[in-house]
Design an enzyme around this catalytic site. Structure first.
Site, PDB file in Angstrom:
ATOM      1  CB  SER A 145      -0.869  -0.021   1.254  1.00 13.88           C
ATOM      2  OG  SER A 145      -1.681   1.120   1.313  1.00 13.88           O
TER       3      SER A 145
ATOM      4  CB  SER B  40      -0.216   5.750   2.632  1.00 18.23           C
ATOM      5  OG  SER B  40      -1.170   4.758   2.953  1.00 18.23           O
ATOM      6  CB  CYS B  41       1.810   0.751   4.099  1.00 17.82           C
ATOM      7  SG  CYS B  41       2.322  -0.473   5.293  1.00 17.82           S
ATOM      8  CB  SER B  42       5.928   3.350   7.431  1.00 10.34           C
ATOM      9  OG  SER B  42       5.302   2.704   8.514  1.00 10.34           O
TER      10      SER B  42
END
Length: 131
Positions: A7, A9-11
């Site tokens: 994803s 935006s997933c760190s």
């Protein structure tokens, strides 16, 4: 070949990709928002889990909380269709190869994707440093 479902935006997705690159492990990235996993891919993911669907679902996601899903009563077919239509329901990243799956990022667990020869060498080095 390793596939990593991410994803943007997933760190944790960024950490996993960086780790794979750092260890020279080739992978194919699939952004789950622009290339939604098919029902067949979701079945394949579940088939490689140890704990079933619970392992790949993000129970902390907004949609999970909002809908109040009861995973015990929904049919598996409806759940697979729902996940395919709403990929944000998946944990991120999901790293998968022909035998293994890792949902989420763990610096320890991701090591299972190192080639066997590398893992064996690392174990030997660790044993030597102990002695």
């Amino acid at each position: 070949m390793i596939t990593i479902y991410t994803s943007p935006s997933c760190s944790s997705s960024r950490k996993a990709k960086a780790w794979l690159k750092e260890h020279n492990i080739e992978f194919v990235e699939r952004n789950i928002l622009t290339h939604r996993p098919t029902i067949e891919e979701i079945k394949m993911m579940v088939g490689r889990t140890e704990d079933g669907v619970d392992e790949i679902i993000s129970t902390r996601s907004q949609i999970f909380k909002k809908l109040g899903f009861d995973l015990e009563t929904i049919s598996i077919q409806k759940l697979f269709k729902f996940i395919s239509d709403n990929p944000c329901f998946l944990r991120s990243p999901i790293i998968i190869d022909e035998k293994r799956l890792l949902a989420g990022f763990s610096e320890i667990e991701i090591r299972r994707f190192l080639p066997r020869k590398t893992r064996k060498f690392n174990l030997q080095q660790a044993q030597l440093s102990i002695n």
